[in-house]
Design a protein around this motif. Structure first.
Motif, short mmCIF file in Angstrom:
data_model
loop_
_atom_site.label_atom_id
_atom_site.label_comp_id
_atom_site.label_asym_id
_atom_site.label_seq_id
_atom_site.Cartn_x
_atom_site.Cartn_y
_atom_site.Cartn_z
N ASN A 66 24.05 66.99 20.95
CA ASN A 66 23.22 66.04 21.95
C ASN A 66 22.00 65.40 20.99
N ALA A 67 21.47 64.29 21.29
CA ALA A 67 20.08 63.96 20.71
C ALA A 67 19.39 63.37 21.72
N ARG A 68 17.98 63.60 21.75
CA ARG A 68 17.27 63.11 22.62
C ARG A 68 16.74 61.66 22.35
N CYS A 118 17.17 55.43 28.30
CA CYS A 118 16.37 55.56 27.38
C CYS A 118 15.54 54.59 27.48
N PRO A 119 14.39 54.46 28.34
CA PRO A 119 13.78 53.45 28.58
C PRO A 119 12.46 53.16 27.59
N SER A 120 11.95 52.06 27.34
CA SER A 120 11.05 51.74 26.54
C SER A 120 9.66 52.44 26.40
N SER A 121 9.28 53.18 27.64
CA SER A 121 8.35 54.14 27.74
C SER A 121 8.95 55.35 28.65
N GLY A 122 9.12 56.52 28.38
CA GLY A 122 9.37 57.53 29.28
C GLY A 122 10.85 58.01 28.79
N GLY A 123 11.28 58.93 29.23
CA GLY A 123 12.70 59.45 29.30
C GLY A 123 12.83 59.81 27.72
N LEU A 144 19.06 63.41 27.29
CA LEU A 144 19.91 63.78 26.36
C LEU A 144 21.11 62.89 26.30
N PHE A 145 21.64 62.59 25.05
CA PHE A 145 22.79 61.55 24.68
C PHE A 145 23.80 62.27 23.66
N PHE A 146 25.09 62.09 24.05
CA PHE A 146 25.99 62.48 22.96
C PHE A 146 25.83 61.93 21.72
N LEU A 147 25.96 62.84 20.67
CA LEU A 147 25.84 62.28 19.14
C LEU A 147 27.11 61.23 18.88
N ASP A 148 28.19 61.93 19.59
CA ASP A 148 29.63 61.21 19.44
C ASP A 148 30.21 61.10 20.91
N TYR A 149 29.88 59.79 21.47
CA TYR A 149 30.08 59.55 22.80
C TYR A 149 31.60 59.42 23.17
N ALA A 150 32.40 59.52 21.91
CA ALA A 150 33.66 59.28 22.39
C ALA A 150 34.66 60.54 22.73
N THR A 151 34.16 61.57 21.81
CA THR A 151 34.76 62.90 22.15
C THR A 151 33.60 63.93 21.57
N PRO A 152 32.82 63.95 22.77
CA PRO A 152 31.56 64.78 22.51
C PRO A 152 31.73 66.22 22.17
N TYR A 153 32.52 66.90 22.77
CA TYR A 153 32.73 68.39 22.62
C TYR A 153 33.98 68.64 21.83
#
Ligand code: HEM
Ligand code: NAG
Ligand code: NAG
Length: 331
Positions: free
Chosen positions: A201-203, A236-241, A245-254
């Protein structure tokens, strides 16, 4: 006599220099059989404790892989990252790349505790982290390789090294490549090792700039797919949030696979440092295409580059120590 001796010595040094495979250093070298007599169960123990944690919390595989990278880029793979702050030590855990981000230390602690029961004062924290990084890749479906062993643990940490040596997600392609070159890693290593972002993940804070104001003109990054960007903006709004967490590879994250690279071809790399591998350099872009097409070639190069990264400036022989607790130097 002395002159001809030193001439001969120089000659043989020159003759053998090209054979140096980088795991040699001045004091000694690393080799997979290092613990064969002193702790034959080491590989089994590392893998089984790690597997228990990853089964409960799959992201930990990614977190451990990243810890190894962040250890090796600062004074070499010497477990400097694992030290907590104390009277004499400012922990690398508080550096910009690591703060609110580096995680998985409890897994290393559990492996170390088990190893201290079975083979006291024998296996270094640096070797534990290197083995656990390899096993994290295997557990998530990636390639396996033999890990050269025999690293020892540092007596200190370097927060400035951590801030300066580890690339930031908004660094330019050239800056990132330079930081890899300074560690003895080349462009091929950079592209292959970036494939580590096939898991984990990445923030929001690490890529927010791309969604709203990439180059200071109030526009999103033009090398980010606009539909993917819109999805990312939801959480991931312009302010806050910032910590979302987001997957670095949204296709097959695990799954450890080459979909990180197919994402880049579709302009769906999460971090700017990911996407620039495809957009900012011809040689790098060719490698991205190759790895996207050929999972086998990616796996083979990833293994080679992991061994190379794991061999950065190890402490060997009498240098450093074997820590009893990875979080502090021995009394
Ligand atoms: C090329 C330069 C690199 C940059 C700029 C970079 C940057 C980052 C950033 C910003 C994150 C998210 C951190 C957070 O939000 O807390 C991350 C996560 C991660 N990185 Fe990298 N990284 C790079 C290379 C590597 C390499 C070489 C590896 C390993 C081979 C690696 C493995 C990982 C993994 C597995 C994660 C997910 C960690 C988790 O979920 O806990 N990265 N990286
Ligand atoms: C990169 O990100 C850092 C931290 O968010 C920020 O201070 C810096 O201005 C950014 N650099 C560029 C070139 O955008
Ligand atoms: C974008 O960034 C620039 C420079 O950092 C700043 O001057 C500008 O106000 C920002 N624009 C928006 C819409 O946030």
């Amino acid at each position: 006599m002395a002159n001809s001796m030193s001439f001969f010595l120089l000659l043989s040094l020159l003759a053998f220099a090209p054979l140096c495979l980088c795991h040699y250093n001045q004091e000694g070298y690393l080799y997979p059989q290092f613990y064969d007599y002193s702790c034959p169960q080491v590989q089994h123990i590392v893998k089984s404790v790690l597997a228990k944690y990853v089964a409960e919390q799959p992201r930990l595989a990614a977190s451990i892989l990243r810890l190894h990278f962040h250890d090796c880029f600062v004074k070499g793979c010497d477990a400097s990252l694992l030290l907590d702050s104390s009277v004499n030590i400012i922990s690398e855990k508080g550096s910009n790349p690591n703060r609110n981000s580096a995680r998985g230390f409890e897994v290393v602690d559990a492996i170390k505790a088990e190893l201290e029961r079975k083979c006291p004062s024998t296996v270094s924290c640096a070797d534990i982290l290197t083995l656990a990084a390899r096993d994290s890749v295997v557990l998530t479906g990636g390639p396996s390789w033999e890990v050269p062993l025999g690293r020892r643990d540092s007596l200190g940490a370097s927060i400035s090294g951590s801030n300066n040596n580890i690339p930031a997600p908004n660094n330019t392609f050239q800056t990132i490549l330079t930081k890899f070159n300074l560690q003895g890693l080349d462009l091929v290593d950079l592209v292959a090792l970036s494939g580590g972002h096939t898991i984990g993940n990445a923030r929001c804070t690490t890529f927010k700039q791309r969604l709203y104001n990439q180059s200071g003109n109030g526009e999103p990054d033009s090398t980010l797919d606009q539909y993917y960007a819109a999805t990312l903006r939801n959480r991931c709004p312009s302010s806050g949030g910032d910590q979302n967490l987001f997957f670095l590879d949204y296709a097959t994250p695990y799954k450890f696979d080459n979909s990180y690279f197919t994402n880049l071809l579709a302009y769906k790399g999460l971090l700017s440092s990911d996407q620039v591998l495809f957009t900012m350099n011809q040689e790098s872009a060719e490698l991205v295409k190759l790895y996207a097409e050929r999972n086998d070639i990616f796996f083979e190069q990833f293994a080679k580059s992991m061994i190379k990264m794991g061999n950065i400036s190890p402490l060997t022989n009498s240098k450093g120590e074997i820590r009893e607790n990875c979080r502090r130097i021995n009394a």
